[in-house]
Scaffold this motif. Sequence first.
Motif, PDB file in Angstrom:
ATOM      1  N   GLU A  59       7.797  14.679  -1.805  1.00  0.00           N
ATOM      2  CA  GLU A  59       7.367  13.434  -1.176  1.00  0.00           C
ATOM      3  C   GLU A  59       7.600  12.345  -2.210  1.00  0.00           C
ATOM      4  OE1 GLU A  59       3.968  13.082   1.630  1.00  0.00           O
ATOM      5  OE2 GLU A  59       3.148  11.912  -0.043  1.00  0.00           O
ATOM      6  N   MET A  60       8.400  11.365  -1.835  1.00  0.00           N
ATOM      7  CA  MET A  60       8.825  10.354  -2.790  1.00  0.00           C
ATOM      8  C   MET A  60       8.383   8.977  -2.319  1.00  0.00           C
ATOM      9  SD  MET A  60      12.643   9.513  -4.100  1.00  0.00           S
ATOM     10  CE  MET A  60      13.241   9.603  -2.462  1.00  0.00           C
ATOM     11  N   THR A  61       7.850   8.202  -3.256  1.00  0.00           N
ATOM     12  CA  THR A  61       7.516   6.808  -2.990  1.00  0.00           C
ATOM     13  C   THR A  61       8.548   5.956  -3.706  1.00  0.00           C
ATOM     14  OG1 THR A  61       5.174   7.386  -2.948  1.00  0.00           O
ATOM     15  CG2 THR A  61       5.712   5.051  -3.169  1.00  0.00           C
ATOM     16  N   TYR A  62       9.120   5.001  -2.958  1.00  0.00           N
ATOM     17  CA  TYR A  62      10.122   4.132  -3.560  1.00  0.00           C
ATOM     18  C   TYR A  62       9.900   2.694  -3.108  1.00  0.00           C
ATOM     19  CZ  TYR A  62      12.711   4.314   0.863  1.00  0.00           C
ATOM     20  OH  TYR A  62      13.077   4.214   2.180  1.00  0.00           O
ATOM     21  N   TYR A  63      10.537   1.787  -3.814  1.00  0.00           N
ATOM     22  CA  TYR A  63      10.365   0.355  -3.594  1.00  0.00           C
ATOM     23  C   TYR A  63      11.599  -0.192  -2.896  1.00  0.00           C
ATOM     24  CZ  TYR A  63       9.726  -4.575  -4.704  1.00  0.00           C
ATOM     25  OH  TYR A  63       9.583  -5.927  -4.633  1.00  0.00           O
ATOM     26  N   LYS A  64      11.374  -0.956  -1.816  1.00  0.00           N
ATOM     27  CA  LYS A  64      12.497  -1.579  -1.115  1.00  0.00           C
ATOM     28  C   LYS A  64      12.033  -2.890  -0.489  1.00  0.00           C
ATOM     29  CE  LYS A  64      15.983  -0.828   2.382  1.00  0.00           C
ATOM     30  NZ  LYS A  64      16.492   0.059   3.420  1.00  0.00           N
ATOM     31  N   GLU A  65      12.635  -3.975  -0.916  1.00  0.00           N
ATOM     32  CA  GLU A  65      12.424  -5.304  -0.346  1.00  0.00           C
ATOM     33  C   GLU A  65      10.947  -5.690  -0.235  1.00  0.00           C
ATOM     34  OE1 GLU A  65      14.494  -5.189   3.352  1.00  0.00           O
ATOM     35  OE2 GLU A  65      16.442  -4.987   2.392  1.00  0.00           O
ATOM     36  N   GLY A  66      10.203  -5.505  -1.310  1.00  0.00           N
ATOM     37  CA  GLY A  66       8.810  -5.931  -1.343  1.00  0.00           C
ATOM     38  C   GLY A  66       7.832  -4.966  -0.717  1.00  0.00           C
ATOM     39  N   GLU A  67       8.264  -3.764  -0.400  1.00  0.00           N
ATOM     40  CA  GLU A  67       7.386  -2.775   0.212  1.00  0.00           C
ATOM     41  C   GLU A  67       7.484  -1.453  -0.527  1.00  0.00           C
ATOM     42  OE1 GLU A  67       7.033  -2.564   4.613  1.00  0.00           O
ATOM     43  OE2 GLU A  67       8.904  -3.702   4.515  1.00  0.00           O
ATOM     44  N   PHE A  68       6.424  -0.662  -0.439  1.00  0.00           N
ATOM     45  CA  PHE A  68       6.415   0.693  -0.955  1.00  0.00           C
ATOM     46  C   PHE A  68       6.573   1.628   0.232  1.00  0.00           C
ATOM     47  CE2 PHE A  68       3.625  -1.534  -4.077  1.00  0.00           C
ATOM     48  CZ  PHE A  68       4.510  -1.465  -5.132  1.00  0.00           C
ATOM     49  N   LEU A  69       7.630   2.416   0.232  1.00  0.00           N
ATOM     50  CA  LEU A  69       7.922   3.330   1.333  1.00  0.00           C
ATOM     51  C   LEU A  69       7.839   4.763   0.842  1.00  0.00           C
ATOM     52  CD1 LEU A  69      11.026   1.392   2.672  1.00  0.00           C
ATOM     53  CD2 LEU A  69       8.697   1.273   3.543  1.00  0.00           C
ATOM     54  N   THR A  70       7.531   5.687   1.746  1.00  0.00           N
ATOM     55  CA  THR A  70       7.391   7.091   1.397  1.00  0.00           C
ATOM     56  C   THR A  70       8.310   7.929   2.278  1.00  0.00           C
ATOM     57  OG1 THR A  70       5.082   6.717   0.806  1.00  0.00           O
ATOM     58  CG2 THR A  70       5.746   8.986   1.158  1.00  0.00           C
ATOM     59  N   LEU A  71       8.998   8.873   1.654  1.00  0.00           N
ATOM     60  CA  LEU A  71       9.874   9.809   2.349  1.00  0.00           C
ATOM     61  C   LEU A  71       9.552  11.228   1.926  1.00  0.00           C
ATOM     62  CD1 LEU A  71      13.427   8.215   2.031  1.00  0.00           C
ATOM     63  CD2 LEU A  71      12.113   8.521   4.109  1.00  0.00           C
ATOM     64  N   SER A  72       9.772  12.158   2.838  1.00  0.00           N
ATOM     65  CA  SER A  72       9.626  13.577   2.526  1.00  0.00           C
ATOM     66  C   SER A  72      10.916  14.287   2.879  1.00  0.00           C
ATOM     67  CB  SER A  72       8.479  14.183   3.332  1.00  0.00           C
ATOM     68  OG  SER A  72       7.263  13.601   2.960  1.00  0.00           O
ATOM     69  N   GLY A  73      11.228  15.342   2.143  1.00  0.00           N
ATOM     70  CA  GLY A  73      12.422  16.124   2.431  1.00  0.00           C
ATOM     71  C   GLY A  73      12.827  16.954   1.230  1.00  0.00           C
ATOM     72  N   LYS A  74      14.026  17.521   1.337  1.00  0.00           N
ATOM     73  CA  LYS A  74      14.578  18.319   0.230  1.00  0.00           C
ATOM     74  C   LYS A  74      15.634  17.503  -0.491  1.00  0.00           C
ATOM     75  CE  LYS A  74      13.638  22.857   1.840  1.00  0.00           C
ATOM     76  NZ  LYS A  74      13.905  24.225   1.730  1.00  0.00           N
ATOM     77  N   LEU A  75      15.635  17.652  -1.784  1.00  0.00           N
ATOM     78  CA  LEU A  75      16.603  16.962  -2.619  1.00  0.00           C
ATOM     79  C   LEU A  75      17.930  17.717  -2.567  1.00  0.00           C
ATOM     80  CD1 LEU A  75      16.908  14.585  -4.554  1.00  0.00           C
ATOM     81  CD2 LEU A  75      16.195  16.093  -6.382  1.00  0.00           C
ATOM     82  N   VAL A  76      18.994  17.015  -2.205  1.00  0.00           N
ATOM     83  CA  VAL A  76      20.309  17.631  -2.080  1.00  0.00           C
ATOM     84  C   VAL A  76      21.132  17.427  -3.344  1.00  0.00           C
ATOM     85  CG1 VAL A  76      22.473  17.624  -0.766  1.00  0.00           C
ATOM     86  CG2 VAL A  76      20.302  17.289   0.408  1.00  0.00           C
ATOM     87  N   ARG A  77      21.087  16.213  -3.888  1.00  0.00           N
ATOM     88  CA  ARG A  77      21.943  15.907  -5.038  1.00  0.00           C
ATOM     89  C   ARG A  77      21.350  14.767  -5.861  1.00  0.00           C
ATOM     90  NH1 ARG A  77      27.092  14.454  -2.781  1.00  0.00           N
ATOM     91  NH2 ARG A  77      26.663  12.278  -3.114  1.00  0.00           N
TER      92      ARG A  77
END
Length: 106
Positions: A59-77
């Motif tokens: 589960e990854m939290t990242y920053y994009k255009e003034g917001e904190f977004l969260t994604l879940s999944g498997k890391l491919v590369r």
Amino acid sequence: MEVQERGTMRWVSPMLPEHVELLKEVFVEYKEKPILNEQKMNEIDQTLKYALKHQVNIEMTYYKEGEFLTLSGKLVRIDQRKGYIVLWNEDGFNISLTSIIDVEIV
């Protein structure tokens, strides 16, 4: 005879709840991207490498255009030369390494 003061109530116009909701959507608070220290960057790097090697969900939290977004999944590369990672979920995402704020193994 005394005049009762209403304070700011006389200056505020009544608003419908629908209008209030629309205004909240329009005026989204802009958040600054946090500056990560070296220890946090190393922690993120180690977690990403572990997730890639063992193919576990993250589960990854990242920053994009003034917001904190969260994604879940498997890391491919992890492409350090180009500066992004590929996260596999139902949509598939390329995320810039510089925008990652936090990574957790789920």
